[in-house]
Design an enzyme around this catalytic site. Structure first.
Site, PDB file in Angstrom:
ATOM      1  N   ARG A  50       0.822  -1.218   0.000  1.00  0.00           N
ATOM      2  CA  ARG A  50       0.000   0.000   0.000  1.00  0.00           C
ATOM      3  C   ARG A  50       0.859   1.272   0.000  1.00  0.00           C
ATOM      4  O   ARG A  50       0.691   2.147  -0.846  1.00  0.00           O
ATOM      5  CB  ARG A  50      -0.914   0.005   1.239  1.00  0.00           C
ATOM      6  CG  ARG A  50      -2.067  -0.950   1.155  1.00  0.00           C
ATOM      7  CD  ARG A  50      -2.848  -0.938   2.451  1.00  0.00           C
ATOM      8  NE  ARG A  50      -2.066  -1.494   3.529  1.00  0.00           N
ATOM      9  CZ  ARG A  50      -2.380  -2.596   4.209  1.00  0.00           C
ATOM     10  NH1 ARG A  50      -3.493  -3.223   3.950  1.00  0.00           N
ATOM     11  NH2 ARG A  50      -1.611  -3.033   5.180  1.00  0.00           N
ATOM     12  N   ILE A  51       1.790   1.349   0.968  1.00  0.00           N
ATOM     13  CA  ILE A  51       2.576   2.583   1.091  1.00  0.00           C
ATOM     14  C   ILE A  51       3.569   2.698  -0.066  1.00  0.00           C
ATOM     15  O   ILE A  51       3.743   3.777  -0.647  1.00  0.00           O
ATOM     16  CB  ILE A  51       3.301   2.634   2.457  1.00  0.00           C
ATOM     17  CG1 ILE A  51       2.272   2.653   3.594  1.00  0.00           C
ATOM     18  CG2 ILE A  51       4.214   3.848   2.550  1.00  0.00           C
ATOM     19  CD1 ILE A  51       2.870   2.525   5.001  1.00  0.00           C
ATOM     20  N   ASP A  78       9.087  -6.747  -5.043  1.00  0.00           N
ATOM     21  CA  ASP A  78       8.189  -7.277  -4.025  1.00  0.00           C
ATOM     22  C   ASP A  78       8.171  -8.794  -4.183  1.00  0.00           C
ATOM     23  O   ASP A  78       8.333  -9.307  -5.289  1.00  0.00           O
ATOM     24  CB  ASP A  78       6.762  -6.718  -4.231  1.00  0.00           C
ATOM     25  CG  ASP A  78       5.917  -6.862  -2.973  1.00  0.00           C
ATOM     26  OD1 ASP A  78       5.567  -5.835  -2.368  1.00  0.00           O
ATOM     27  OD2 ASP A  78       5.596  -8.017  -2.590  1.00  0.00           O
ATOM     28  N   GLU A 134      14.581   2.585  19.246  1.00  0.00           N
ATOM     29  CA  GLU A 134      13.891   3.871  19.410  1.00  0.00           C
ATOM     30  C   GLU A 134      13.416   4.049  20.841  1.00  0.00           C
ATOM     31  O   GLU A 134      12.869   3.097  21.409  1.00  0.00           O
ATOM     32  CB  GLU A 134      12.711   3.944  18.428  1.00  0.00           C
ATOM     33  CG  GLU A 134      13.198   3.923  16.985  1.00  0.00           C
ATOM     34  CD  GLU A 134      12.068   3.801  15.959  1.00  0.00           C
ATOM     35  OE1 GLU A 134      10.891   3.668  16.363  1.00  0.00           O
ATOM     36  OE2 GLU A 134      12.373   3.824  14.769  1.00  0.00           O
ATOM     37  N   SER A 186      10.054   2.717   6.973  1.00  0.00           N
ATOM     38  CA  SER A 186       9.386   1.467   7.335  1.00  0.00           C
ATOM     39  C   SER A 186       9.798   0.994   8.732  1.00  0.00           C
ATOM     40  O   SER A 186       9.089   1.283   9.701  1.00  0.00           O
ATOM     41  CB  SER A 186       9.650   0.398   6.276  1.00  0.00           C
ATOM     42  OG  SER A 186       8.835  -0.713   6.544  1.00  0.00           O
ATOM     43  N   CYS A 208       8.994  -2.391   2.833  1.00  0.00           N
ATOM     44  CA  CYS A 208       8.621  -3.772   3.170  1.00  0.00           C
ATOM     45  C   CYS A 208       8.534  -3.897   4.695  1.00  0.00           C
ATOM     46  O   CYS A 208       9.123  -3.105   5.428  1.00  0.00           O
ATOM     47  CB  CYS A 208       9.628  -4.765   2.595  1.00  0.00           C
ATOM     48  SG  CYS A 208      11.310  -4.471   3.153  1.00  0.00           S
ATOM     49  N   PRO A 209       7.780  -4.901   5.176  1.00  0.00           N
ATOM     50  CA  PRO A 209       7.730  -5.098   6.631  1.00  0.00           C
ATOM     51  C   PRO A 209       9.057  -5.643   7.139  1.00  0.00           C
ATOM     52  O   PRO A 209       9.886  -6.122   6.355  1.00  0.00           O
ATOM     53  CB  PRO A 209       6.634  -6.160   6.819  1.00  0.00           C
ATOM     54  CG  PRO A 209       6.007  -6.354   5.494  1.00  0.00           C
ATOM     55  CD  PRO A 209       6.945  -5.865   4.456  1.00  0.00           C
ATOM     56  N   HIS A 223      10.555   9.164  14.081  1.00  0.00           N
ATOM     57  CA  HIS A 223       9.421   8.250  13.825  1.00  0.00           C
ATOM     58  C   HIS A 223       8.085   9.010  13.811  1.00  0.00           C
ATOM     59  O   HIS A 223       7.175   8.733  14.603  1.00  0.00           O
ATOM     60  CB  HIS A 223       9.384   7.109  14.852  1.00  0.00           C
ATOM     61  CG  HIS A 223       8.671   5.896  14.336  1.00  0.00           C
ATOM     62  ND1 HIS A 223       9.039   4.612  14.638  1.00  0.00           N
ATOM     63  CD2 HIS A 223       7.609   5.764  13.499  1.00  0.00           C
ATOM     64  CE1 HIS A 223       8.238   3.749  14.041  1.00  0.00           C
ATOM     65  NE2 HIS A 223       7.344   4.434  13.329  1.00  0.00           N
ATOM     66  N   ASP A 241      13.268   7.819   9.017  1.00  0.00           N
ATOM     67  CA  ASP A 241      12.300   8.196  10.052  1.00  0.00           C
ATOM     68  C   ASP A 241      12.278   7.150  11.166  1.00  0.00           C
ATOM     69  O   ASP A 241      11.588   7.329  12.166  1.00  0.00           O
ATOM     70  CB  ASP A 241      10.908   8.312   9.415  1.00  0.00           C
ATOM     71  CG  ASP A 241       9.850   8.798  10.385  1.00  0.00           C
ATOM     72  OD1 ASP A 241      10.096   9.822  11.053  1.00  0.00           O
ATOM     73  OD2 ASP A 241       8.785   8.151  10.497  1.00  0.00           O
TER      74      ASP A 241
HETATM   75  P1  NAD Z   1       1.705  -3.712   2.993  1.00  0.00           P
HETATM   76  O1  NAD Z   1       1.513  -5.031   3.671  1.00  0.00           O
HETATM   77  O2  NAD Z   1       0.586  -3.137   2.193  1.00  0.00           O
HETATM   78  O3  NAD Z   1       2.987  -3.791   2.033  1.00  0.00           O
HETATM   79  C1  NAD Z   1       4.159  -4.466   2.356  1.00  0.00           C
HETATM   80  C2  NAD Z   1       4.669  -5.106   1.050  1.00  0.00           C
HETATM   81  O4  NAD Z   1       5.933  -5.698   1.329  1.00  0.00           O
HETATM   82  C3  NAD Z   1       3.756  -6.215   0.525  1.00  0.00           C
HETATM   83  O5  NAD Z   1       3.433  -5.967  -0.842  1.00  0.00           O
HETATM   84  C4  NAD Z   1       4.585  -7.475   0.675  1.00  0.00           C
HETATM   85  O6  NAD Z   1       4.349  -8.424  -0.366  1.00  0.00           O
HETATM   86  C5  NAD Z   1       5.997  -6.904   0.590  1.00  0.00           C
HETATM   87  N1  NAD Z   1       6.998  -7.793   1.139  1.00  0.00           N
HETATM   88  C6  NAD Z   1       6.891  -8.670   2.160  1.00  0.00           C
HETATM   89  N2  NAD Z   1       8.051  -9.321   2.329  1.00  0.00           N
HETATM   90  C7  NAD Z   1       8.903  -8.848   1.406  1.00  0.00           C
HETATM   91  C8  NAD Z   1      10.249  -9.136   1.071  1.00  0.00           C
HETATM   92  N3  NAD Z   1      10.950 -10.062   1.737  1.00  0.00           N
HETATM   93  N4  NAD Z   1      10.811  -8.443   0.054  1.00  0.00           N
HETATM   94  C9  NAD Z   1      10.109  -7.512  -0.629  1.00  0.00           C
HETATM   95  N5  NAD Z   1       8.825  -7.216  -0.373  1.00  0.00           N
HETATM   96  C10 NAD Z   1       8.242  -7.867   0.642  1.00  0.00           C
HETATM   97  O7  NAD Z   1       2.164  -2.730   4.148  1.00  0.00           O
HETATM   98  P2  NAD Z   1       2.112  -1.129   4.117  1.00  0.00           P
HETATM   99  O8  NAD Z   1       0.839  -0.663   4.703  1.00  0.00           O
HETATM  100  O9  NAD Z   1       2.533  -0.655   2.772  1.00  0.00           O
HETATM  101  O10 NAD Z   1       3.258  -0.804   5.194  1.00  0.00           O
HETATM  102  C11 NAD Z   1       4.625  -1.058   4.890  1.00  0.00           C
HETATM  103  C12 NAD Z   1       5.476  -0.876   6.131  1.00  0.00           C
HETATM  104  O11 NAD Z   1       5.490   0.491   6.506  1.00  0.00           O
HETATM  105  C13 NAD Z   1       4.951  -1.592   7.386  1.00  0.00           C
HETATM  106  O12 NAD Z   1       5.403  -2.926   7.426  1.00  0.00           O
HETATM  107  C14 NAD Z   1       5.547  -0.804   8.489  1.00  0.00           C
HETATM  108  O13 NAD Z   1       6.790  -1.382   8.861  1.00  0.00           O
HETATM  109  C15 NAD Z   1       5.823   0.557   7.876  1.00  0.00           C
HETATM  110  N6  NAD Z   1       5.066   1.648   8.521  1.00  0.00           N
HETATM  111  C16 NAD Z   1       5.785   2.683   9.045  1.00  0.00           C
HETATM  112  C17 NAD Z   1       5.135   3.740   9.657  1.00  0.00           C
HETATM  113  C18 NAD Z   1       5.910   4.914  10.240  1.00  0.00           C
HETATM  114  O14 NAD Z   1       5.355   5.705  10.998  1.00  0.00           O
HETATM  115  N7  NAD Z   1       7.173   5.123   9.901  1.00  0.00           N
HETATM  116  C19 NAD Z   1       3.726   3.728   9.739  1.00  0.00           C
HETATM  117  C20 NAD Z   1       3.019   2.668   9.171  1.00  0.00           C
HETATM  118  C21 NAD Z   1       3.713   1.626   8.557  1.00  0.00           C
END
Ligand code: NAD
Length: 324
Positions: free
Chosen positions: A162-163, A182, A271, A241, A213-214, A290, A266
């Site tokens: 998504r992000i 991905d 942290e 992330s 990615c997570p 963050h 970020d």
């Molecule tokens: P999402 O689940 O929609 O997207 C994550 C993507 O990563 C998926 O498409 C998945 O297939 C892919 N993925 C998983 N394992 C992978 C790998 N080994 N290699 C490559 N791609 C891989 O999640 P999202 O909503 O887009 O959020 C992404 C990340 O952003 C979250 O996991 C979180 O860590 C981070 N986040 C950070 C903040 C912040 O304040 N800084 C806030 C929200 C989320």
């Protein structure tokens, strides 16, 4: 239902209202309790005989969960729920819920803000002007950093969910070409300015690499000296992330040698940031505390979803349960 919020301050430092939660339960809100497991007894004492607990970053390991006699519900006030031992909760029949999506737009906006800061150093230039550097300058303009135009450059996205996808859309609007990596590929998204590539190609071809990615075992340290060695000299790296995606000493070394031209993060490995984090003293490294998730609009959305999660649980139709 007796409910305890263990660390409500970062979600609601005073600009939101807990009334929605108070309307459905008997709530005690603590600003903060503990961000590590060194004081489990305080966490256990504060939860006491409550049936529901909300946590953002206060850990709930098995040992704590087992000592909470009436607990039936754990609401995580975030997307990632690694602070809770979900299996231990499951064994005791405790539902754990998370907030799957609330901050996609906010985090994408921040990723691009960090990128633009690396390209223009708006903050540093504004500080220089306030300090008098423009007033005393021999010419009608000056800049203290190389200024970078993004149009035509490659924007590599690791983790195209998504992000990652929304951030890529904004990068495309700036005239960039997106290289996406991905583990799951939706080829329908490909177009003239967006293609999926393997990780090595992304590393080799990107002018900017943005991490979305997570954090898994497989992604921990995905940016390290070996992957950096495969990158273009002068690459820029953005991380909104999770901190441990980057081996920080390796990135600091690459920033100091100039192989990586700039980084903006970020999130960091621990942290709040430790005083000896090597990124603090690395060249051309922007670090924010963050905040990507934290615009009021996103926090309000998070709170509304958290309240709805508890409401749904109370009514017997739980949603967003992560440990079914
Ligand atoms: P999402 O689940 O929609 O997207 C994550 C993507 O990563 C998926 O498409 C998945 O297939 C892919 N993925 C998983 N394992 C992978 C790998 N080994 N290699 C490559 N791609 C891989 O999640 P999202 O909503 O887009 O959020 C992404 C990340 O952003 C979250 O996991 C979180 O860590 C981070 N986040 C950070 C903040 C912040 O304040 N800084 C806030 C929200 C989320």
């Amino acid at each position: 239902m007796k409910t305890v919020v263990l660390d409500g301050f970062t979600l609601n430092p005073g600009d939101l209202s807990w009334d929605g939660l108070k309307a459905i339960s008997d709530v005690t809100v603590y600003d903060r309790t503990a961000y590590d497991t060194s004081n489990l007894s305080l966490i256990i004492e504060r939860v006491g005989d409550a049936e529901a607990v909300f946590t953002n970053k206060t850990p709930l390991p098995a040992q704590a969960i087992e000592a909470m006699p009436n607990l039936k519900y754990i609401g995580v006030l975030a997307t990632g729920y690694n602070v809770v031992d979900v299996e231990a909760a499951k064994k005791r029949g405790i539902a754990v819920t998370n907030i799957p999506t609330y901050g996609t737009t906010a985090v994408s906006q921040m990723a691009i803000a960090l990128l633009l800061e690396l390209c223009h150093h708006v903050g540093a230039h504004s500080d220089a002007v306030r300090k008098g550097d423009w007033t005393t300058n021999a010419d009608w303009c000056f800049w203290n950093y190389p200024l970078i135009e993004l149009a035509g450059k490659n924007f590599g996205v690791i983790g195209f969910g998504r992000i990652g996808q929304l951030t890529a859309q904004i990068a495309q609007a700036l005239g960039m070409k997106v290289l996406a990596y991905d583990s799951y590929q939706n080829k329908d998204l490909e177009c003239e300015t967006l293609q999926y590539v393997e990780l090595d190609e992304l590393l080799a071809e990107s002018d900017v690499i943005s991490l979305h990615c997570p954090l898994f075992e497989s992604t921990q340290g995905i940016i390290n000296k070996n992957s950096i060695a495969k990158m273009k000299p002068g690459v820029m790296i953005i991380n909104t992330s999770r901190g441990p995606l980057i081996a920080e000493q390796d990135l600091a070394d690459a920033l100091n040698s100039g192989k990586v031209a700039g980084a903006a993060v970020d999130v960091v490995s621990s942290e709040p940031i430790k005083a000896d984090n090597p990124l603090l003293t690395a060249k051309n490294c922007i670090i924010t505390p963050h905040i990507a998730w934290a615009p009021k609009e996103a926090r309000q959305r998070l709170l509304d979803i958290a309240i709805n999660n508890l409401k749904s649980f109370i009514s017997g139709n739980p949603v967003n349960v992560v440990n079914k």
